[in-house]
Design a protein around this motif. Structure first.
Motif, short mmCIF file in Angstrom:
data_model
loop_
_atom_site.label_atom_id
_atom_site.label_comp_id
_atom_site.label_asym_id
_atom_site.label_seq_id
_atom_site.Cartn_x
_atom_site.Cartn_y
_atom_site.Cartn_z
N PHE A 42 0.81 -1.22 0.00
CA PHE A 42 0.00 0.00 0.00
C PHE A 42 0.85 1.27 0.00
N LYS A 43 1.92 1.27 -0.76
CA LYS A 43 2.80 2.44 -0.90
C LYS A 43 3.44 2.84 0.42
N GLY A 44 3.84 1.85 1.20
CA GLY A 44 4.54 2.12 2.46
C GLY A 44 5.53 1.03 2.77
N MET A 45 6.51 1.37 3.61
CA MET A 45 7.48 0.39 4.11
C MET A 45 7.19 0.19 5.59
N TYR A 46 7.20 -1.08 6.03
CA TYR A 46 6.86 -1.33 7.42
C TYR A 46 7.51 -2.61 7.93
N SER A 47 7.43 -2.78 9.23
CA SER A 47 7.82 -4.02 9.87
C SER A 47 6.85 -4.28 11.01
N ILE A 48 6.61 -5.56 11.26
CA ILE A 48 5.75 -5.97 12.38
C ILE A 48 6.66 -6.60 13.42
N ILE A 49 6.51 -6.11 14.65
CA ILE A 49 7.38 -6.52 15.75
C ILE A 49 6.55 -7.19 16.83
N HIS A 50 7.04 -8.31 17.33
CA HIS A 50 6.40 -8.98 18.46
C HIS A 50 7.17 -8.58 19.71
N MET A 57 3.48 -2.28 14.77
CA MET A 57 3.91 -2.08 13.39
C MET A 57 4.54 -0.70 13.28
N LEU A 58 5.71 -0.65 12.69
CA LEU A 58 6.36 0.62 12.35
C LEU A 58 6.10 0.88 10.87
N LEU A 59 5.66 2.09 10.54
CA LEU A 59 5.29 2.40 9.16
C LEU A 59 5.83 3.75 8.72
N LYS A 60 6.38 3.75 7.50
CA LYS A 60 6.75 4.99 6.81
C LYS A 60 6.00 5.01 5.48
N PRO A 61 4.96 5.86 5.36
CA PRO A 61 4.29 5.98 4.06
C PRO A 61 5.26 6.55 3.02
N LEU A 62 5.26 5.98 1.84
CA LEU A 62 6.16 6.42 0.77
C LEU A 62 5.41 7.19 -0.31
N THR A 63 4.27 7.74 0.04
CA THR A 63 3.40 8.45 -0.90
C THR A 63 3.73 9.93 -0.99
N CYS A 71 -1.82 5.61 2.01
CA CYS A 71 -1.10 4.45 2.53
C CYS A 71 -1.69 4.00 3.86
N VAL A 72 -1.84 4.94 4.78
CA VAL A 72 -2.27 4.60 6.14
C VAL A 72 -3.68 4.01 6.14
N GLY A 73 -4.60 4.63 5.42
CA GLY A 73 -5.97 4.13 5.38
C GLY A 73 -6.06 2.71 4.84
N ALA A 74 -5.38 2.45 3.74
CA ALA A 74 -5.40 1.12 3.13
C ALA A 74 -4.77 0.08 4.05
N LEU A 75 -3.67 0.42 4.68
CA LEU A 75 -2.99 -0.51 5.56
C LEU A 75 -3.81 -0.81 6.82
N HIS A 120 -8.64 10.47 4.70
CA HIS A 120 -8.72 9.03 4.43
C HIS A 120 -9.22 8.21 5.61
N LEU A 121 -9.00 8.70 6.82
CA LEU A 121 -9.47 7.96 7.99
C LEU A 121 -10.88 8.37 8.40
N GLY A 122 -11.33 9.51 7.90
CA GLY A 122 -12.68 9.97 8.20
C GLY A 122 -12.86 10.47 9.61
N THR A 123 -11.77 10.85 10.27
CA THR A 123 -11.85 11.35 11.65
C THR A 123 -10.63 12.19 11.98
N GLN A 124 -10.81 13.10 12.94
CA GLN A 124 -9.69 13.87 13.50
C GLN A 124 -9.23 13.27 14.81
N GLN A 125 -9.88 12.20 15.24
CA GLN A 125 -9.59 11.60 16.54
C GLN A 125 -8.60 10.46 16.40
#
Length: 187
Positions: A42-50, A57-63, A71-75, A120-125
């Motif tokens: 979804f146009k982002g680089m990330y990793s999932i950490i346990h 999840m750490l995310l850097k949108p590349l958009t 990127c964030v909404g789709a992910l 994209h998230l439909g909220t300011q919260q």
């Protein structure tokens, strides 16, 4: 799963600029947790950490900054991440360089990356960790300023802000965001 989003612009041209301080915090955490951002979707680089506190999840949108919400909404939809499990880290012109401000909601305040997220998230919260980059000097345009690099004088303050931001994120993994706000606001 907790989602930690650092806002910025991709590419070497923008590395180290004021607008990319969100990326710097995510990179700092990725190094600290030995979790390089190697996954791409979804146009982002990330990793999932346990972690002991649960998955993160750490995310850097590349958009590019102005389209971060795509990127964030789709992910978030794909991984079914709740809005309360999100924190967005980004630069703020209205705070002194290196100062942190945490909030649970609010307007975009002129920040195009946040405008895109709200759209994209439909909220300011959603949780935010803002890092001060100060205002441009007289005569300098805001776009030129946010895409400039920090001075050598500012570098120690910025390094400390990145470290403190990472500490706040780690605290949030185990505590409610309101407690993170109480502990880290204004530092």
């Amino acid at each position: 799963m907790k989602l930690i989003i650092g806002l910025g612009n991709p590419g070497k041209t923008y590395a180290g600029t004021r607008h990319n301080i969100g990326f710097e915090v995510v990179d700092f955490l990725a190094d600290k947790w030995n979790a390089p951002l190697t996954q791409s979707k979804f146009k982002g680089m990330y990793s999932i950490i346990h972690r002991p506190e649960g998955k993160a999840m750490l995310l850097k949108p590349l958009t590019y900054m102005n389209l971060s919400g795509e990127c964030v909404g789709a992910l978030m939809d794909y991984y079914d991440i709740a809005i309360e499990d999100v924190v967005v880290i980004y630069d703020d012109l209205d705070l002194p360089t290196g100062q942190l401000r945490l909030r649970q909601k609010g307007s975009a305040g002129g920040h195009n990356g946040i405008k895109s997220l709200i759209q994209h998230l439909g909220t300011q919260q959603f949780n935010r960790l803002r890092i001060g980059i100060d205002r441009p000097p007289a005569g300098m345009k805001v776009p030129d300023y946010v895409l400039s690099r920090f001075s050598k004088v500012e570098a120690p303050e910025v390094d400390e802000a990145v470290r403190k931001s990472a500490e706040a994120i780690e605290f949030w993994l185990a505590k409610p965001f309101i407690e993170v706000m109480t502990k880290f606001n204004g530092t």
